[in-house]
Structure formats: structure tokens, C-alpha cells
Design a protein around this motif. Sequence first.
Motif, PDB file in Angstrom:
ATOM      1  N   ALA A 296      34.403  37.037  40.501  1.00 11.65           N
ATOM      2  CA  ALA A 296      35.483  36.324  39.804  1.00 11.65           C
ATOM      3  C   ALA A 296      36.463  37.300  39.173  1.00 11.65           C
ATOM      4  CB  ALA A 296      34.887  35.407  38.735  1.00 11.65           C
ATOM      5  N   ALA A 297      35.964  38.425  38.658  1.00 13.33           N
ATOM      6  CA  ALA A 297      36.852  39.429  38.067  1.00 13.33           C
ATOM      7  C   ALA A 297      37.705  40.100  39.144  1.00 13.33           C
ATOM      8  CB  ALA A 297      36.042  40.462  37.303  1.00 13.33           C
ATOM      9  N   SER A 298      37.100  40.393  40.294  1.00 12.18           N
ATOM     10  CA  SER A 298      37.871  41.046  41.358  1.00 12.18           C
ATOM     11  C   SER A 298      38.912  40.108  41.974  1.00 12.18           C
ATOM     12  CB  SER A 298      36.939  41.582  42.437  1.00 12.18           C
ATOM     13  OG  SER A 298      36.317  40.522  43.124  1.00 12.18           O
ATOM     14  N   LEU A 299      38.664  38.803  41.922  1.00  9.62           N
ATOM     15  CA  LEU A 299      39.640  37.835  42.430  1.00  9.62           C
ATOM     16  C   LEU A 299      40.717  37.489  41.400  1.00  9.62           C
ATOM     17  CD1 LEU A 299      37.281  35.386  44.357  1.00  9.62           C
ATOM     18  CD2 LEU A 299      38.867  37.062  45.330  1.00  9.62           C
ATOM     19  N   GLY A 300      40.565  38.004  40.168  1.00  9.82           N
ATOM     20  CA  GLY A 300      41.577  37.778  39.139  1.00  9.82           C
ATOM     21  C   GLY A 300      41.332  36.565  38.267  1.00  9.82           C
ATOM     22  N   PHE A 301      40.191  35.917  38.414  1.00  8.62           N
ATOM     23  CA  PHE A 301      39.886  34.760  37.575  1.00  8.62           C
ATOM     24  C   PHE A 301      39.446  35.165  36.176  1.00  8.62           C
ATOM     25  CE2 PHE A 301      38.924  32.841  41.836  1.00  8.62           C
ATOM     26  CZ  PHE A 301      40.017  32.002  41.847  1.00  8.62           C
ATOM     27  N   LEU A 302      38.938  36.375  36.025  1.00  4.50           N
ATOM     28  CA  LEU A 302      38.461  36.892  34.743  1.00  4.50           C
ATOM     29  C   LEU A 302      39.186  38.189  34.430  1.00  4.50           C
ATOM     30  CD1 LEU A 302      34.592  36.487  35.181  1.00  4.50           C
ATOM     31  CD2 LEU A 302      36.112  35.020  33.863  1.00  4.50           C
ATOM     32  N   PRO A 303      39.313  38.516  33.150  1.00  9.85           N
ATOM     33  CA  PRO A 303      39.886  39.821  32.816  1.00  9.85           C
ATOM     34  C   PRO A 303      38.940  40.947  33.246  1.00  9.85           C
ATOM     35  CG  PRO A 303      39.224  38.646  30.825  1.00  9.85           C
ATOM     36  CD  PRO A 303      39.024  37.712  31.976  1.00  9.85           C
ATOM     37  N   LEU A 304      39.472  42.122  33.455  1.00 11.47           N
ATOM     38  CA  LEU A 304      38.674  43.259  33.895  1.00 11.47           C
ATOM     39  C   LEU A 304      37.983  43.962  32.729  1.00 11.47           C
ATOM     40  CD1 LEU A 304      41.074  44.715  36.611  1.00 11.47           C
ATOM     41  CD2 LEU A 304      38.977  43.384  36.938  1.00 11.47           C
ATOM     42  N   ASP A 305      37.955  43.346  31.582  1.00  9.41           N
ATOM     43  CA  ASP A 305      37.311  43.911  30.399  1.00  9.41           C
ATOM     44  C   ASP A 305      35.795  43.991  30.617  1.00  9.41           C
ATOM     45  OD1 ASP A 305      36.683  44.753  27.856  1.00  9.41           O
ATOM     46  OD2 ASP A 305      36.917  42.776  26.944  1.00  9.41           O
ATOM     47  N   PRO A 306      35.202  45.192  30.585  1.00  6.13           N
ATOM     48  CA  PRO A 306      33.767  45.331  30.844  1.00  6.13           C
ATOM     49  C   PRO A 306      32.897  44.617  29.803  1.00  6.13           C
ATOM     50  CG  PRO A 306      34.836  47.479  30.903  1.00  6.13           C
ATOM     51  CD  PRO A 306      35.846  46.492  30.443  1.00  6.13           C
ATOM     52  N   LEU A 307      33.347  44.595  28.547  1.00  3.30           N
ATOM     53  CA  LEU A 307      32.556  43.927  27.509  1.00  3.30           C
ATOM     54  C   LEU A 307      32.496  42.420  27.753  1.00  3.30           C
ATOM     55  CD1 LEU A 307      30.949  44.119  24.888  1.00  3.30           C
ATOM     56  CD2 LEU A 307      33.109  43.908  23.651  1.00  3.30           C
TER      57      LEU A 307
ATOM     58  N   TYR B  71      25.401  50.407  32.495  1.00  2.04           N
ATOM     59  CA  TYR B  71      25.640  51.414  33.523  1.00  2.04           C
ATOM     60  C   TYR B  71      26.605  50.888  34.597  1.00  2.04           C
ATOM     61  CZ  TYR B  71      24.815  54.676  37.333  1.00  2.04           C
ATOM     62  OH  TYR B  71      24.976  55.568  38.347  1.00  2.04           O
ATOM     63  N   VAL B  72      26.390  49.662  35.043  1.00  6.11           N
ATOM     64  CA  VAL B  72      27.200  49.111  36.147  1.00  6.11           C
ATOM     65  C   VAL B  72      28.612  48.752  35.705  1.00  6.11           C
ATOM     66  CG1 VAL B  72      27.368  47.110  37.700  1.00  6.11           C
ATOM     67  CG2 VAL B  72      25.188  48.257  37.396  1.00  6.11           C
ATOM     68  N   LEU B  73      28.767  48.216  34.517  1.00  8.98           N
ATOM     69  CA  LEU B  73      30.063  47.689  34.084  1.00  8.98           C
ATOM     70  C   LEU B  73      30.916  48.678  33.312  1.00  8.98           C
ATOM     71  CD1 LEU B  73      28.945  44.128  32.962  1.00  8.98           C
ATOM     72  CD2 LEU B  73      30.075  44.760  35.103  1.00  8.98           C
ATOM     73  N   HIS B  74      30.505  49.917  33.173  1.00  5.17           N
ATOM     74  CA  HIS B  74      31.289  50.870  32.375  1.00  5.17           C
ATOM     75  C   HIS B  74      32.621  51.180  32.955  1.00  5.17           C
ATOM     76  CE1 HIS B  74      29.570  53.705  35.273  1.00  5.17           C
ATOM     77  NE2 HIS B  74      30.453  54.591  34.879  1.00  5.17           N
TER      78      HIS B  74
END
Length: 150
Positions: free
Chosen positions: A81-92, A147-150
Motif C-alpha cells: 500500500a505504501a509503494s502504491l501511494g495509498f500510505l505515506p512513506l513514513d517508516p514509523l 530493521y526492515v522499515l528503517h
Amino acid sequence: MFGGVDLLRNLIIGEDAPLRVIQETIQLLGEGTIPCITILLGGNLTQGIKSSCIEPLTLISVVLVRLFLLPSIGLYIVRGAASLGFLPLDPLFQYVLVMQYAMPPAMNISTMTQLFDAGTEEASVITLWTYSASTISLTLWSTTLLYVLH
């Protein structure tokens, strides 16, 4: 609705609100919710200790799916969803969303089983073991996601 409309908000929220008794009543009831849920959780967990109505293989399967497979699926959903732009790219933000998948089952399930008097022992056993296993799974998922979302 009350928070978004100024006229309604001023009727209920604030020291000068004419209907502030409604807000104070809701706040008073809300403050007692956490202790009641904690007592309900303790009662359900003690029922789970006494009962062994679920086969161990079934219980292990439920715990593994709930605490390890479901968060894995949630990670792919959130990242997609983040890569498609539905969610912000904010890792937190993504971390919080995926951690919702990793949490043990809610107390609402136990409350419903008690109200309808169906599956109370099974829900208690599953809740006991998922909460016990969640101490390990939440640590692992938190470390993995950092680790993954940093």
C-alpha cells in the motif's frame, strides 16, 4: 461528529459548555474501562489454565498463524500500500500499522464468548497461550520491523 462541528463541540466540550455533564459522564465511564478489562482478562486467563479442551497441535497452529503468519501478511500489505501511494512513506507509521497485525487477540472476543456462553473455555485457552507467546513474537517483530522499515 461533535469534534468536527464547532456548534456541537461547544455544547458538550469545555468548562462553559451547557451540556458538559455528558462529556464528564463519558470520561468517568471511560476511566473505569481499563481496570474492568484487566480484571476480565485475568479471569479469562485463569480459566485457560484449568482447561485443556483444545488439542496441542490445534493450539500451536492458532498461535503460529496469529502471531507469525498474520504479521508477515500484514507487512506485505502495508509495504504494498505504501509503494502504491495509498500510505505515506513514513517508516514509523508503517511500523505501527504492521505491529497491529502482531498484537495478540483482543478482549472483545472473550467478552462475546462469555455473553453468548459459547466457546468460553476454548477462547480462554487460546488467549492464554497467545498472550504468553506474544512476549517472544512482539520482541521478534519489533526488532525485525525496525530493521526492515528503517
